[in-house]
Design a protein around this motif. Structure first.
Motif, mmCIF file in Angstrom:
data_model
loop_
_atom_site.group_PDB
_atom_site.id
_atom_site.type_symbol
_atom_site.label_atom_id
_atom_site.label_comp_id
_atom_site.label_asym_id
_atom_site.label_seq_id
_atom_site.Cartn_x
_atom_site.Cartn_y
_atom_site.Cartn_z
ATOM 1 N N LYS A 151 0.826 -1.213 0.000
ATOM 2 C CA LYS A 151 0.000 0.000 0.000
ATOM 3 C C LYS A 151 0.860 1.263 0.000
ATOM 4 C CE LYS A 151 -4.188 -1.675 2.378
ATOM 5 N NZ LYS A 151 -5.142 -1.280 1.330
ATOM 6 N N ALA A 152 2.029 1.188 0.617
ATOM 7 C CA ALA A 152 2.900 2.359 0.729
ATOM 8 C C ALA A 152 3.650 2.664 -0.562
ATOM 9 C CB ALA A 152 3.899 2.149 1.873
ATOM 10 N N MET A 153 3.617 1.731 -1.526
ATOM 11 C CA MET A 153 4.341 1.948 -2.777
ATOM 12 C C MET A 153 3.600 2.955 -3.660
ATOM 13 S SD MET A 153 5.680 -1.810 -3.857
ATOM 14 C CE MET A 153 6.966 -2.608 -2.925
ATOM 15 N N ILE A 154 4.375 3.690 -4.449
ATOM 16 C CA ILE A 154 3.795 4.623 -5.403
ATOM 17 C C ILE A 154 3.976 4.047 -6.799
ATOM 18 C CG2 ILE A 154 3.928 6.944 -6.375
ATOM 19 C CD1 ILE A 154 4.894 7.934 -3.653
ATOM 20 N N PHE A 155 2.874 3.736 -7.449
ATOM 21 C CA PHE A 155 2.893 3.182 -8.803
ATOM 22 C C PHE A 155 2.535 4.280 -9.805
ATOM 23 C CE2 PHE A 155 1.850 -0.466 -6.089
ATOM 24 C CZ PHE A 155 2.716 -1.440 -6.573
ATOM 25 N N ALA A 156 2.970 4.120 -11.032
ATOM 26 C CA ALA A 156 2.536 5.030 -12.094
ATOM 27 C C ALA A 156 1.015 4.955 -12.202
ATOM 28 C CB ALA A 156 3.171 4.625 -13.415
ATOM 29 N N TYR A 157 0.390 6.104 -12.364
ATOM 30 C CA TYR A 157 -1.082 6.152 -12.409
ATOM 31 C C TYR A 157 -1.498 6.994 -13.608
ATOM 32 C CZ TYR A 157 -5.931 6.979 -11.282
ATOM 33 O OH TYR A 157 -7.295 7.037 -11.352
ATOM 34 N N PRO A 158 -2.563 6.627 -14.317
ATOM 35 C CA PRO A 158 -3.353 5.398 -14.108
ATOM 36 C C PRO A 158 -2.721 4.217 -14.852
ATOM 37 C CG PRO A 158 -4.396 6.781 -15.774
ATOM 38 C CD PRO A 158 -3.166 7.526 -15.306
ATOM 39 N N SER A 159 -2.618 3.124 -14.155
ATOM 40 C CA SER A 159 -2.086 1.888 -14.732
ATOM 41 C C SER A 159 -2.744 0.722 -14.005
ATOM 42 C CB SER A 159 -0.567 1.819 -14.564
ATOM 43 O OG SER A 159 -0.222 1.717 -13.189
ATOM 44 N N TYR A 160 -2.642 -0.461 -14.601
ATOM 45 C CA TYR A 160 -3.201 -1.639 -13.926
ATOM 46 C C TYR A 160 -2.458 -1.905 -12.622
ATOM 47 C CZ TYR A 160 -5.752 -2.580 -18.250
ATOM 48 O OH TYR A 160 -6.589 -2.469 -19.330
#
Length: 466
Positions: A449-458
């Motif tokens: 949950k603490a990770m930052i993912f590229a958004y919007p992406s799957y």
């Protein structure tokens, strides 16, 4: 894997003598064998590879890769359907011969590429059906060959059904070579092959596609709730998925086939233009005469230790022909690496220790899984929370018009570790790899949950699943 009595002996430290034709003969030129041949040849061993079929194995030539190329074509049909009325005006159709020609741009090039690579590596590429005549000898095309070591990676074959008319069934290999699309097609079985091929043929314009599954639901190893969603999507597409349907016999009637099958409501007969064998696969080892080599087998294939060594210490095995890990291409490659390292070490230097292994049914939508099911986690006595949600309302699904998507994630209560992840919907085949990485690295739900993912992406949806 691992059986008693398969400990590595003290291997001889002598060089190969004239008594041996090769240091190593690898039987099977697919994923489970080619890496072993290359690894040992690079170390200076005299190596031969043998296959009765073109070099490349099931995955590259008769399975995963060609199948996914056909799916790529039908993705265009699926995309147009999902985007209809949303601004995309398109009515695509599949040209079956052109699609098959596209597939051959990959499959036709693989065998010569592999053989050329072998020649460059100093590996002798042989063709024919090998058969053991002793603990260190085989016959091939009437010639006897002797090797200090053998590695068996002969893969799997369609299982025998023992029903009248079995010879009338088309194999998955033959399906991938069909010059024209059949109009009415039946699949015997409801596993990976049946569901994936059913989706291909339905989107390619077949008028009647039927899946006949003997069990209460298709895709037994996958999560029941998500499979139910896939069955809904398949039915909506026009595929007739029948369960508790045990095929009794297949008969030829002119240009048609009549498939008789038993259901809870009695015996039914289905008329179609093609019947495909899709009930599963078994180890392809019957032709090897393994008893002559002192190699024991069981129901799941060749008995191997955790070092991938058989009951003959000089012979190793890996992949679908062995009673080891899951029958998946990356698993056979992993097992081959273990076997190769132990061959070179002359002892059991490495043992298999499988990381979390994801698997995917490449239907549209795809279904993916890694780790434990709810039942398996309960049987182990684990205490966990189940996070299950249908996500067609999520942005990632809404954006691409996906009406069937969802997830089920098992999180251990005390540790927060991910015990299992089960997904359906667009992007599932890549999301599941991220879950496998997280599980392999021991990440907790809170860390994910603490990770930052590229958004919007799957990928950015994963934090909301745990």
């Amino acid at each position: 894997a691992g059986h008693p009595g398969m400990q590595a002996p003290e291997m001889e430290k002598t060089d190969m003598t004239d008594a041996y034709d090769y240091d190593l003969i690898v039987i099977g030129a697919g994923t489970g064998g080619n890496g072993v041949a290359r690894m040992t040849a690079a170390a200076g061993w005299k190596v031969a590879s043998i296959d009765s079929l073109p070099y490349g194995g099931t995955c590259a030539l008769r399975g995963c890769d060609p199948k996914k190329m056909l799916i790529a074509v039908t993705e265009g049909v699926d995309w147009a359907h999902n985007m209809a009325g949303k601004g995309l005006e398109a009515r695509p159709s599949v040209n079956w011969p052109e699609m098959m020609a596209f597939k051959r741009t990959f499959t036709d090039t693989m065998p010569p590429r592999i053989e050329a690579g072998f020649r460059k590596a100093g590996i002798t590429a042989l063709h024919g059906e090998a058969r053991f005549t002793g603990r260190d000898t085989i016959t091939l095309n009437g010639e006897t060959l002797r090797a200090k070591h053998f590695h068996i990676a002969t893969g799997a074959r369609p299982m025998t059904l023992d029903i009248p008319g079995e010879d009338l069934l088309t194999t998955s290999t033959e399906f991938l070579e069909l010059p024209a699309r059949p109009d009415r097609i039946a699949f015997v079985g409801g596993g990976f092959i049946a569901m994936e091929f059913a989706h291909i043929t339905q989107r390619a314009g077949a008028s009647a596609v039927t899946v006949l599954e003997m069990a209460g639901r298709p895709l037994g190893p996958f999560d029941a709730d998500l499979v139910a969603m896939l069955v809904e999507a398949s039915t909506e597409l026009g595929i007739d998925v029948q369960t508790e349907a045990k095929v009794l016999k297949v008969e030829k009637q002119g240009d048609e086939f009549a498939v008789s099958y038993e259901t809870p409501s009695g015996i039914q007969v289905l008329t179609c233009d093609l019947v495909v064998h899709a009930t599963g696969r078994v180890p392809n080892i019957d032709h090897l005469n393994l008893p002559a080599a002192g190699v024991e087998t069981g129901k799941r294939g060749i008995k191997v230790s955790a070092a991938m060594r058989t009951t003959n210490p000089a012979i190793f095995a890996a992949g679908d022909c062995a009673d080891s890990g899951l029958n998946l291409t990356p698993v056979s490659a992993y097992e081959g690496r273990i076997a190769g390292k132990n061959l070179l070490a002359g002892k059991d230097a490495r043992l298999v220790s499988y990381p979390p292994v994801p698997s995917v049914v490449f239907t549209l939508p795809p279904v993916a899984t890694v780790g434990l099911s709810e039942d398996a986690a309960t049987e182990k006595g684990l205490k966990f929370d189940t996070r299950f949600e249908k996500t067609s309302g999520w942005y990632s699904s809404m954006r691409v018009g996906a009406s069937r998507s969802g997830f089920k994630v098992l999180v251990e209560q005390e540790t927060g570790l991910i015990l299992g992840a089960h997904l359906i919907g667009p992007g599932a085949e890549e999301q599941i790899n991220l879950f496998a990485m997280a599980m392999g690295a021991g990440l907790t739900a809170n860390q994910i949950k603490a990770m930052i993912f590229a958004y919007p992406s799957y990928a950015s949806d994963i934090g909301s699943m745990v």
